[in-house]
Design an enzyme around this catalytic site. Structure first.
Site, PDB file in Angstrom:
ATOM      1  N   HIS A 185      88.188  21.221  19.250  1.00 42.71           N
ATOM      2  CA  HIS A 185      88.714  20.476  20.720  1.00 42.71           C
ATOM      3  C   HIS A 185      89.838  21.299  21.217  1.00 42.71           C
ATOM      4  O   HIS A 185      90.867  20.785  21.857  1.00 42.71           O
ATOM      5  CB  HIS A 185      89.543  19.308  20.135  1.00 42.71           C
ATOM      6  N   ARG A 241      52.709  24.058  29.108  1.00 45.68           N
ATOM      7  CA  ARG A 241      52.883  25.565  28.467  1.00 45.68           C
ATOM      8  C   ARG A 241      53.950  26.189  29.160  1.00 45.68           C
ATOM      9  O   ARG A 241      54.906  26.635  28.602  1.00 45.68           O
ATOM     10  CB  ARG A 241      51.652  26.326  28.775  1.00 45.68           C
ATOM     11  N   SER A 268      91.130  41.407  42.689  1.00 43.10           N
ATOM     12  CA  SER A 268      91.656  40.497  43.789  1.00 43.10           C
ATOM     13  C   SER A 268      91.875  41.310  45.122  1.00 43.10           C
ATOM     14  O   SER A 268      92.488  42.501  45.035  1.00 43.10           O
ATOM     15  CB  SER A 268      92.848  39.888  43.593  1.00 43.10           C
ATOM     16  N   LYS A 311      95.460  42.131  39.479  1.00 37.02           N
ATOM     17  CA  LYS A 311      94.627  41.236  38.873  1.00 37.02           C
ATOM     18  C   LYS A 311      93.421  42.279  37.922  1.00 37.02           C
ATOM     19  O   LYS A 311      92.852  43.050  38.780  1.00 37.02           O
ATOM     20  CB  LYS A 311      93.676  40.267  39.924  1.00 37.02           C
TER      21      LYS A 311
END
Length: 449
Positions: A154, A234, A278, A284
């Site tokens: 989770h 198919r 970026s 980045k």
């Protein structure tokens, strides 16, 4: 640009050169001409048409003999997908022999058989690239077999696993996808069709089944039990196997995307010098390849749904549903093959940050070992009683940020039966991964069989 598959700028993100070639107009016409050639040769051998005519048809039925632009213009004029090719082949053959082109069959026989030849070609490429992906993933599994990390359920820290265990689960699923691919051949998905207007062989003077069997043997396609012009299951079976496979690759992409997030930092996709993340943020390093891997599952799922629509065909044939396959089959095979090749590169060059895995594993202190502690105490106090005690200590630790082991050891019921040293002996990560290493080894051993 009509499609991303047509775009010189974008097609590399959505397809591979090999798969684009399979679905090119040139290859489509080449495959349809292969069917016309095999049909003529079979009919010549069975004395349905003159053998001299069959030989001439086979000699002229090659794509390099045709101008695709002219074929397109004539098809548009006739509003028919195949008539321009039929008439063009007749003209190339010429004379009386040309009258025997496309003898006894209908358009769908040629188009379906040609499409199935393309599908079979695409299938071979996918199988080849799948084996390369299996090799890459197996190598990564071996390398990180015992690299400890936190397991998550989770999205929340659970108990320890190894990165190799996570990879082995992907590998096992990948091997199942390969088996499903191989079963397609065993299930006679790759069949041709030479049966005439409504599939009854009415135009073959009682030799239709022999013509179909001989023609399809030349094309190395299986012979159907009965006409499949109105029975498109198919292609849906083929699409289902590819969609399940794509689901695995999409899941891998999403998982790697999560693991590459800055605050998790457990993996990084391959980075090359000069790569820009970026246009405005120079620092980045984005998961561009991983995002591409994950993103293609969505259109594959949509294309599979489109293939399913072809099951709803009307009567003995209609183009309302038939044409869905012309859209879905090229797209689903291109997108999946791009995913397979992309995943192979990512996993072959993946940068694994084992230190970050260790740091994340230790982030909650001893809390990931609450289950182990509960079971050990349960041997003395009973499982449900131990669960209550460990739960209360764990909740207090989370809410007050106090040390979990200290809180637990303060409980009289715990102090009475175990020492602090015993508690600490239960929170060693390598002793809390169950039988995962044995399961990894068992799976890897299967690859050598």
């Amino acid at each position: 640009m009509v499609s991303v598959l047509d775009s010189v700028l974008l097609q590399g993100n959505f397809s591979t050169p090999e798969m684009r070639e399979v679905w090119s107009d040139t290859n489509k016409i080449a495959k349809q001409l292969m069917v016309e050639s095999a049909l003529a040769q079979a009919e010549g051998e069975l004395d349905i048409i003159p053998q001299e005519a069959a030989q001439l048809i086979a000699e002229k039925a090659h794509v390099e003999n045709f101008d695709l632009v002219k074929l397109q213009k004539k098809s548009a004029e006739k509003r028919h997908s195949l008539i321009a090719l039929i008439q063009g082949l007749q003209e190339k053959v010429g004379g009386q022999a040309g009258e025997f082109v496309h003898y006894g069959v209908t358009t769908q026989d040629i188009v379906d058989s040609g499409t199935m030849l393309q599908v079979k070609e695409a299938y071979a490429i996918i199988l080849q690239h799948t084996q390369e992906l299996i090799t890459a993933l197996a190598n990564l599994t071996r390398k990180y077999r015992a690299t400890l990390m936190i397991g998550r359920t989770h999205g929340i820290h659970a108990i320890p696993i190894t990165f190799g265990f996570k990879l082995a689960i992907w590998l096992d699923e990948l091997l199942r996808s390969k088996r499903r691919l191989l079963q397609l051949s065993e299930n006679e998905v790759f069949v041709g069709s030479i049966s005439g207007a409504v599939g009854t062989y009415a135009s073959f003077s009682g030799q239709g089944q022999a013509v179909e069997e001989l023609t399809l043997s030349k094309l190395e396609l299986a012979v159907p039990n009965i006409s499949w012009q109105p029975a498109r299951d198919r292609f849906s079976e083929f699409g289902s196997v590819l969609a399940i496979y794509s689901g695995l690759l999409g899941k891998i992409g999403r998982e790697l995307f999560t693991m590459m997030k800055t605050e998790i930092n457990e993996v990084h996709e391959p980075f090359i010098a000069g790569e820009v993340g970026s246009s405005t943020m120079p620092q980045k390093r984005n998961p561009a390849l991983i995002e591409g891997l994950a993103s293609l599952t969505q259109p594959v799922f949509k294309d599979f749904d489109l293939l399913l629509q072809s099951l709803l065909i009307d009567g003995e044939r209609d183009a309302i549903h038939w044409r869905n396959e012309w859209v879905a089959l090229p797209e689903i095979t291109n997108y999946l093959d791009a995913q397979i090749v992309n995943a192979t590169y990512i996993l072959s060059e993946l940068d694994v940050n084992s230190q970050a895995m260790t740091d994340n594993l230790n982030k909650q202190g001893a809390l990931p070992y609450a289950e182990r502690i509960m079971f050990e105490l349960g041997k003395i106090l009973g499982k449900q009683t131990a669960h209550h005690l460990v739960y209360e200590a764990a909740m207090t630790s989370i809410e007050t940020h106090q040390d979990f082991i200290s809180l637990l050891y303060q409980l009289p019921e715990v102090q009475k039966h175990v020492t602090r040293e015993e508690l600490l002996s239960w929170v060693t990560p390598e002793n809390n991964i169950g039988e995962s290493l044995a399961k990894i080894d068992k799976l890897l051993a299967q690859l050598a069989e």
